[in-house]
Design an enzyme around this catalytic site. Sequence first.
Site, PDB file in Angstrom:
ATOM      1  N   LYS A  62       0.860  -1.199   0.000  1.00 24.88           N
ATOM      2  CA  LYS A  62       0.000   0.000   0.000  1.00 24.88           C
ATOM      3  C   LYS A  62       0.880   1.227   0.000  1.00 24.88           C
ATOM      4  CE  LYS A  62      -3.825   2.285   0.362  1.00 24.88           C
ATOM      5  NZ  LYS A  62      -3.402   2.987  -0.885  1.00 24.88           N
ATOM      6  N   GLN A  87       7.201   4.104   3.865  1.00 22.72           N
ATOM      7  CA  GLN A  87       5.786   3.700   3.872  1.00 22.72           C
ATOM      8  C   GLN A  87       5.588   2.414   4.668  1.00 22.72           C
ATOM      9  OE1 GLN A  87       3.759   5.768   1.488  1.00 22.72           O
ATOM     10  NE2 GLN A  87       2.119   5.133   2.843  1.00 22.72           N
ATOM     11  N   LYS A 125       5.553   2.062  -3.020  1.00 26.36           N
ATOM     12  CA  LYS A 125       5.458   3.392  -3.630  1.00 26.36           C
ATOM     13  C   LYS A 125       5.663   3.233  -5.121  1.00 26.36           C
ATOM     14  CE  LYS A 125       4.752   7.580  -2.196  1.00 26.36           C
ATOM     15  NZ  LYS A 125       4.126   7.993  -0.915  1.00 26.36           N
ATOM     16  N   ASP A 134      -0.157  10.830  -4.473  1.00 27.01           N
ATOM     17  CA  ASP A 134       0.959  11.491  -3.793  1.00 27.01           C
ATOM     18  C   ASP A 134       1.170  12.781  -4.599  1.00 27.01           C
ATOM     19  OD1 ASP A 134       3.169  10.718  -1.621  1.00 27.01           O
ATOM     20  OD2 ASP A 134       4.232  11.732  -3.223  1.00 27.01           O
ATOM     21  N   THR A 142      -4.580  13.636   5.362  1.00 26.70           N
ATOM     22  CA  THR A 142      -3.166  13.779   5.717  1.00 26.70           C
ATOM     23  C   THR A 142      -2.980  15.027   6.587  1.00 26.70           C
ATOM     24  OG1 THR A 142      -2.616  12.758   3.609  1.00 26.70           O
ATOM     25  CG2 THR A 142      -0.815  13.801   4.811  1.00 26.70           C
ATOM     26  N   GLY A 154       4.587  24.551   1.093  1.00 19.44           N
ATOM     27  CA  GLY A 154       3.788  23.803   0.127  1.00 19.44           C
ATOM     28  C   GLY A 154       2.456  24.475  -0.134  1.00 19.44           C
ATOM     29  N   PHE A 155       1.761  23.968  -1.159  1.00 20.72           N
ATOM     30  CA  PHE A 155       0.447  24.522  -1.511  1.00 20.72           C
ATOM     31  C   PHE A 155      -0.445  23.420  -2.057  1.00 20.72           C
ATOM     32  CE2 PHE A 155       0.973  24.250  -6.099  1.00 20.72           C
ATOM     33  CZ  PHE A 155       2.347  24.164  -6.211  1.00 20.72           C
ATOM     34  N   GLY A 156      -0.050  22.159  -1.860  1.00 18.89           N
ATOM     35  CA  GLY A 156      -0.811  21.035  -2.418  1.00 18.89           C
ATOM     36  C   GLY A 156      -1.873  20.554  -1.453  1.00 18.89           C
ATOM     37  N   ASN A 157      -2.270  19.332  -1.693  1.00 20.99           N
ATOM     38  CA  ASN A 157      -3.336  18.709  -0.929  1.00 20.99           C
ATOM     39  C   ASN A 157      -3.037  18.655   0.573  1.00 20.99           C
ATOM     40  OD1 ASN A 157      -5.726  17.061  -0.943  1.00 20.99           O
ATOM     41  ND2 ASN A 157      -4.354  15.413  -0.341  1.00 20.99           N
ATOM     42  N   VAL A 158      -1.780  18.369   0.901  1.00 21.95           N
ATOM     43  CA  VAL A 158      -1.394  18.215   2.307  1.00 21.95           C
ATOM     44  C   VAL A 158      -1.408  19.567   3.012  1.00 21.95           C
ATOM     45  CG1 VAL A 158       0.488  17.510   3.819  1.00 21.95           C
ATOM     46  CG2 VAL A 158      -0.049  16.141   1.798  1.00 21.95           C
TER      47      VAL A 158
HETATM   48  N1  GLU Z   1       1.111   9.180  -0.562  1.00 20.57           N
HETATM   49  C1  GLU Z   1       0.565   9.129   0.768  1.00 20.57           C
HETATM   50  C2  GLU Z   1       1.668   8.791   1.754  1.00 20.57           C
HETATM   51  O1  GLU Z   1       2.798   9.190   1.563  1.00 20.57           O
HETATM   52  C3  GLU Z   1      -0.674   8.263   0.871  1.00 20.57           C
HETATM   53  C4  GLU Z   1      -0.513   6.843   0.457  1.00 20.57           C
HETATM   54  C5  GLU Z   1      -1.816   6.049   0.426  1.00 20.57           C
HETATM   55  O2  GLU Z   1      -2.854   6.589   0.746  1.00 20.57           O
HETATM   56  O3  GLU Z   1      -1.730   4.864   0.084  1.00 20.57           O
HETATM   57  O4  GLU Z   1       1.464   8.169   2.758  1.00 20.57           O
END
Ligand code: GLU
Length: 445
Positions: free
Chosen positions: A88, A109, A124, A164, A207, A235-239
Amino acid sequence: MEVEKIMQNLEQKHPGESEFLQAVREVLLSVKDIYNQHPEFEKAKIIERIVEPERIVMFRVPWTDDKGDVHVNIGYRVQFNSAIGPYKGGLRFHPSVNLSIMKFLGFEQTFKNALTTLPMGGAKGGSDFSIRGRSDAEVMRFCQSFMAELYRHIGPNVDVPAGDIGVGGREIGYLFGMYKKLTTQWEGVLTGKGMEWGGSILRPEATGYGALYFVNQMLQTRNIDIKGKSVVISGFGNVAWGAAKKATELGAKVITISGPDGYIYDPAGISGEKIEYMLELRATGNDICSPYADKFEGSKFVEGKKPWECKADIYLTCATQNELNGQDADMILAHKPDCVAEVSNMGCTADAVTKFVEAQQLFAPGKAVNAGGVATSGLEMTQNSIRLHWSGQEVDEKLHYIMHSIHEQCVKYGTQPDGYIDYVKGANVAGFMKVAHAMMAQGVV
Ligand code: GLU
């Protein structure tokens, strides 16, 4: 365990993979004491096995742009460790993507997912493709070509990718559509899906929200109230968006966001319509910072710099790896902040981390702080499996519980004899022990 010897070996085998080697070194230094108390780990060569991905898939991704020109990108999926569950982890589409970055992210991860309490292995993937300046049709063709190869390596019980950097709802949609066409199966093979087609409420925000729940708990260990605190965000993204929303909701004031071209300083606070405006700019692929400063009076655009020079109570890295270095750490420490937390994966360089920990700064690493994103992906997988759609309240309660439990694990494994909570050590040891025990139980495979 002799960390230097293992690192030398690894450097010889994988020369030039600097981000990957950095991530491994940090974990090894954290776990060496506890590892040495377990001779059975050494006998089973747990370290030697855990630092090598179980499988790496690399492939060609050819696609045609709107003018008819053919482009070729490289696609990756690093399936790092499946000891505690199916692989995952997200997909990153960014020109900087290379094997070292994919491997470091897959390695991180693995331990992050172990901390979430959910049964998920680590992986990843991604590509050196850039969505910037590309039309929807171009992005769709790229995603379809990417999935035309990836589909044979993934599945709801095998490997479940997500987003991501550069991969959001739009890209997940195109990837999912192609997977479904190729396999004729509608299954929960990707997370971060749209709400109408199997996605989980709160996944886009998770997140950033999870990070703020975690930061709040860190502050509580020192009896500090988050209300009224100033927050520097990169940053300015989703996170960054989720973190800014939740920080504001909890009564703090976000005074910066940043893009590749510089940062915005807005002492009045970045909230409400300002956050929405930032989202709009992002969706159109525009620069964020200079249009923002033009629109909102009192804010200023500081070109070519990072926001770490601003004085604040809380600092959150929300952009990318190694975005905060040793010099930045010195600058931040001089401001005597209440808390510094990595929300991006490996947001701080190794020397910055050492400086924070040596100064006994309240500081936590990305694999604990940002785990709410993948944890909510885990909750999306559960909902897909049981074919239900939970309410926002139900998901948020579970996210709260998970972040609380990650914090507890950090405190359990990271509290030093003098009372300082070393969250880096705590997160690494807790994640590592869970994966190591699972690998021990499953034999030499
Ligand atoms: N890219 C995100 C992370 O770095 C989320 C990964 C996911 O939801 O599988 O954890």
